[in-house]
Scaffold this motif. Structure first.
Motif, mmCIF file in Angstrom:
data_model
loop_
_atom_site.group_PDB
_atom_site.id
_atom_site.type_symbol
_atom_site.label_atom_id
_atom_site.label_comp_id
_atom_site.label_asym_id
_atom_site.label_seq_id
_atom_site.Cartn_x
_atom_site.Cartn_y
_atom_site.Cartn_z
ATOM 1 N N LEU A 58 0.831 -1.210 0.000
ATOM 2 C CA LEU A 58 0.000 0.000 0.000
ATOM 3 C C LEU A 58 0.860 1.252 0.000
ATOM 4 N N VAL A 59 1.904 1.255 0.839
ATOM 5 C CA VAL A 59 2.753 2.441 0.933
ATOM 6 C C VAL A 59 3.442 2.713 -0.405
ATOM 7 N N PHE A 60 4.096 1.697 -0.943
ATOM 8 C CA PHE A 60 4.850 1.924 -2.179
ATOM 9 C C PHE A 60 3.938 2.249 -3.366
ATOM 10 N N PHE A 61 2.807 1.571 -3.445
ATOM 11 C CA PHE A 61 1.881 1.858 -4.556
ATOM 12 C C PHE A 61 1.338 3.281 -4.451
ATOM 13 N N THR A 62 1.043 3.691 -3.223
ATOM 14 C CA THR A 62 0.501 5.038 -3.052
ATOM 15 C C THR A 62 1.533 6.089 -3.432
ATOM 16 N N VAL A 63 2.756 5.918 -2.935
ATOM 17 C CA VAL A 63 3.774 6.947 -3.155
ATOM 18 C C VAL A 63 4.256 6.957 -4.601
ATOM 19 N N PHE A 64 4.479 5.764 -5.178
ATOM 20 C CA PHE A 64 5.162 5.721 -6.473
ATOM 21 C C PHE A 64 4.250 5.434 -7.668
ATOM 22 N N LEU A 65 2.969 5.197 -7.424
ATOM 23 C CA LEU A 65 2.057 4.997 -8.560
ATOM 24 C C LEU A 65 0.864 5.955 -8.500
ATOM 25 N N ILE A 66 0.162 5.926 -7.360
ATOM 26 C CA ILE A 66 -1.078 6.695 -7.293
ATOM 27 C C ILE A 66 -0.776 8.194 -7.185
ATOM 28 N N TYR A 67 0.167 8.540 -6.303
ATOM 29 C CA TYR A 67 0.512 9.956 -6.179
ATOM 30 C C TYR A 67 1.041 10.529 -7.503
ATOM 31 N N PRO A 68 1.973 9.855 -8.199
ATOM 32 C CA PRO A 68 2.421 10.410 -9.485
ATOM 33 C C PRO A 68 1.291 10.556 -10.514
ATOM 34 N N LEU A 110 15.938 3.557 -9.561
ATOM 35 C CA LEU A 110 15.589 2.794 -10.759
ATOM 36 C C LEU A 110 14.654 1.636 -10.417
ATOM 37 N N ILE A 111 14.942 0.989 -9.285
ATOM 38 C CA ILE A 111 14.248 -0.262 -8.954
ATOM 39 C C ILE A 111 12.811 -0.055 -8.492
ATOM 40 N N ILE A 112 12.614 0.836 -7.531
ATOM 41 C CA ILE A 112 11.296 0.913 -6.873
ATOM 42 C C ILE A 112 10.149 1.114 -7.873
ATOM 43 N N PRO A 113 10.198 2.160 -8.693
ATOM 44 C CA PRO A 113 9.027 2.367 -9.571
ATOM 45 C C PRO A 113 8.806 1.222 -10.560
ATOM 46 N N GLU A 114 9.845 0.482 -10.883
ATOM 47 C CA GLU A 114 9.692 -0.576 -11.876
ATOM 48 C C GLU A 114 9.365 -1.928 -11.245
ATOM 49 N N SER A 115 9.207 -1.961 -9.940
ATOM 50 C CA SER A 115 8.925 -3.240 -9.290
ATOM 51 C C SER A 115 7.529 -3.310 -8.707
ATOM 52 N N LEU A 116 6.740 -2.281 -8.948
ATOM 53 C CA LEU A 116 5.405 -2.257 -8.375
ATOM 54 C C LEU A 116 4.435 -2.817 -9.396
ATOM 55 N N THR A 117 4.131 -4.092 -9.263
ATOM 56 C CA THR A 117 3.241 -4.684 -10.240
ATOM 57 C C THR A 117 1.989 -5.242 -9.587
ATOM 58 N N ALA A 118 0.870 -4.620 -9.924
ATOM 59 C CA ALA A 118 -0.404 -5.089 -9.397
ATOM 60 C C ALA A 118 -0.640 -6.521 -9.847
ATOM 61 N N PHE A 119 -0.083 -6.832 -11.018
ATOM 62 C CA PHE A 119 -0.255 -8.187 -11.522
ATOM 63 C C PHE A 119 0.388 -9.217 -10.595
ATOM 64 N N GLY A 120 1.576 -8.883 -10.058
ATOM 65 C CA GLY A 120 2.244 -9.790 -9.124
ATOM 66 C C GLY A 120 1.403 -10.034 -7.877
ATOM 67 N N VAL A 121 0.839 -8.952 -7.346
ATOM 68 C CA VAL A 121 -0.022 -9.074 -6.157
ATOM 69 C C VAL A 121 -1.229 -9.950 -6.494
ATOM 70 N N PHE A 122 -1.822 -9.669 -7.653
ATOM 71 C CA PHE A 122 -2.994 -10.424 -8.101
ATOM 72 C C PHE A 122 -2.679 -11.917 -8.204
ATOM 73 N N MET A 123 -1.537 -12.207 -8.847
ATOM 74 C CA MET A 123 -1.146 -13.593 -9.069
ATOM 75 C C MET A 123 -0.914 -14.327 -7.742
ATOM 76 N N MET A 124 -0.212 -13.668 -6.808
ATOM 77 C CA MET A 124 0.079 -14.325 -5.538
ATOM 78 C C MET A 124 -1.188 -14.493 -4.713
ATOM 79 N N ARG A 125 -2.092 -13.538 -4.799
ATOM 80 C CA ARG A 125 -3.350 -13.659 -4.077
ATOM 81 C C ARG A 125 -4.126 -14.872 -4.594
ATOM 82 N N GLN A 126 -4.189 -15.007 -5.922
ATOM 83 C CA GLN A 126 -4.859 -16.165 -6.503
ATOM 84 C C GLN A 126 -4.233 -17.452 -5.985
#
Lengths: 295, 281
Positions: free
Chosen positions: A23-33, B148-164
């Motif tokens: 939640l923290v990372f998605f909010t800061v680096f996806l939703i906020y931008p 470089l890493i943080i913004p490129e590692s946030l994948t809703a798809f990964g969360v979705f897949m692991m939840r499934q």
């Protein structure tokens, strides 16, 4: 009783801690931008001078900016042809490799899949090399058709040079999706159809295609979204040239912001990019929610 | 009946021919990249075309790492490995924890929060690249691996897949561990994670592939030449003045090797990862 339910709630509340990092990372680096992009699009800002609020002026300027209009058309052209070619070919390949008539499938299939694994920049380098006037492709094309366009130096041919490279690179990925979809169709369906006298085309039309509805939807939608955001191949092969004939939106966004320092204007183009994809994104989201995706 | 058989045979031969031509067309540019990287610069675009180099020249592989002071390719390769490894671990951590939290706990707001996370698949990278750059710079993360890493590692798809995946994991395992007195985090680490190996491995490959190939974001966030990653280095090298083709192709071959090795050893998970993105016809 009260205590039990209290402790059950407490137990369930551990869930918050598990989802907290995401939640923290998605909010800061996806939703906020994303919100920030909308706000920036209303500014005139080149980093050096203070930002100035100008309302919707960026969008007005954009609608009359030939460079932006060109990029929109180039993006639509690139995406429409690529998505159609990739999905049709991927489906046909999947049918061929799914056919029981063929042996050594896995080996041949992995050849089609190979470009998917190659580094995309490397793919750009080698295709640009092959498109050179004394390179492999012009010589091959001239040998077959008698003449060859100047692939990378004419505005009519360059977009197709990019499309060919991109289709070659991507089709194996979608082929795997379609093969997986085909394997999910129960063989009893085909047996029943054969009993009713359906031939190859009949089975294709009455069994295969209707049963692959969700696979098609997902394949096409994700391909549209992915293709729209394609950047690397254009950047490596043509840098948007010649005469901006391959300057798609992602390249333009990059240039307006990071070469021309027009941050507000670039953000406005980003917002346009987002809105152009919105219909497809919502559709994709609905596919995920409906449970059509995943195992 | 016999005419049916012979027409079957014709069809089959035809299909074979088509598929073999196809397979050849798909592998040829790769082979061409390799053989051309061993040619001398004067032979590389020479006519008539020769498939094999007239003289085998290994020097392009040495030159590209030594003769271009502006392009520190050994460093770029190291950067790429660091970035890919850390990004994969980070992505796994986020996807597994969140996927487990959403799948196995009935807290208030679970459904809503999951919807919010899932809705971020609508945000394409191009749409947020400008504000993201401003944010990363403000946080002092420009020219850092994390930037470089943080913004490129946030994948809703990964969360979705692991939840499934965790949905399908029977609760009995968790309940019995709880009765034995294990705490929630021990259960996650010792029981849930080991059972999720296949799903996690598919995610590793999926994400490693993604990060190894990044170009746009590195071009923006890594302005310091020492912090460049390999694809970025190659793209800039190629755009440089008068860069010889054999050297360009040699370093491109090098860039392909890690994922090829991964594919050779773990091809099953490659296909699985892709298939998971598009299933349930």
């Amino acid at each position: 009783m009260r205590k039990a339910s209290y402790s059950v709630t407490r137990l369930q509340n551990h869930g918050y801690l598990f989802i907290l990092p995401t939640l923290v990372f998605f909010t800061v680096f996806l939703i906020y931008p994303m919100i920030s992009a909308f706000r920036l699009s209303l500014l005139e800002w080149n980093v050096l001078t203070p930002a100035k609020a100008i309302g919707l002026k960026n969008f007005l300027v954009m609608s009359k900016d030939p460079r932006v209009v060109n990029s929109i058309l180039r993006t639509l052209h690139f995406s429409a042809i690529s998505v159609a070619a990739i999905n049709v070919l991927a489906f046909v390949f999947a049918l061929m490799f799914g056919s029981r008539m063929i042996r050594h499938k896995n080996f041949l299939q992995s050849l089609v899949f190979l470009p998917v694994i190659l580094s995309i920049v490397a793919v750009g380098v080698v295709w640009e090399f092959m498109y050179q006037s004394t390179g492999l492709i012009p010589i091959l094309v001239r040998g077959i058709f008698g003449a060859s366009p100047a692939w990378l130096t004419t505005t009519s041919a360059a977009p197709y040079a990019i499309i060919i490279t991109y289709v070659w690179k991507s089709v194996g990925y979608y082929m795997v999706i379609y093969i997986a979809g085909l394997m999910d169709v129960p063989t009893s369906f085909y047996e029943a159809a054969r009993m009713d006298g359906a031939g190859f085309w009949g089975q294709l039309y009455y069994i295969t295609i209707p049963n692959l509805r969700n696979t098609f939807a997902l394949g096409v939608i994700s391909c549209i979204i992915f293709t729209f955001g394609q950047f690397s191949i254009q950047y490596v092969i043509t840098k948007g040239g010649p005469a901006r004939s391959t300057e798609i939106l992602s390249l333009l966004i990059f240039r307006e912001a990071f070469e021309l320092s027009k941050f507000g204007y670039s953000a406005a183009i980003s917002v346009l990019f987002f809105l152009m994809l919105l219909v497809f994104s919502i559709f994709q989201l609905r596919l995920f929610r409906s449970g059509a995706v995943g195992d | 009946m016999s005419s049916y058989r012979s027409s079957q045979r014709v069809l089959r031969t035809l299909l074979y021919v088509v598929i073999c031509v196809l397979g050849f067309a798909f592998i040829f540019p790769f082979l061409w990249m390799i053989v051309s990287s061993f040619k001398l610069n004067r032979d590389v675009l020479a006519i008539p075309i020769q498939f094999f180099p007239p003289t085998w020249n290994w020097m392009s592989y040495v030159n590209v790492f030594t003769k271009f002071p502006d392009f520190n390719f050994p460093r770029f390769i190291l950067n790429s490995f660091i970035v890919t490894a850390v990004a994969v671990v980070f992505c796994l951590f986020l996807s597994a924890t969140a996927g487990y939290g959403f799948a196995k706990y009935k807290f208030k707001g679970n459904g809503l929060l999951f919807m919010i996370v899932l809705a971020t698949i609508m945000i394409s990278f191009e749409a947020i690249v400008v504000p993201l750059f401003i944010l990363v710079r403000r946080l002092g993360l420009q020219n850092t691996y994390w930037g470089l890493i943080i913004p490129e590692s946030l994948t809703a798809f990964g969360v979705f897949m692991m939840r499934q995946f965790f949905f399908s994991l029977p609760n009995d395992f968790i309940e019995s561990a709880r009765i034995d007195g294990a705490n929630e985090y021990a259960i996650f680490v010792r029981i849930a994670i080991p059972m999720a190996q296949t799903a996690l491995l598919a995610l590793v490959i999926f994400h490693a592939q993604w990060v190894w190939n990044l170009l746009l974001w590195p071009l923006i966030v890594m302005s310091n030449p020492d912090m460049r990653v390999l694809p970025q280095g190659i793209a800039l090298f190629k755009g440089g003045y008068n860069t010889p083709y054999p050297e360009q192709l040699a370093v491109s071959v090098v860039a392909c090797i890690p994922l090829l090795l991964l594919y050779i050893f773990l091809s099953k998970y490659f296909v699985q990862g892709i298939a998971m993105t598009g299933l349930k016809g």
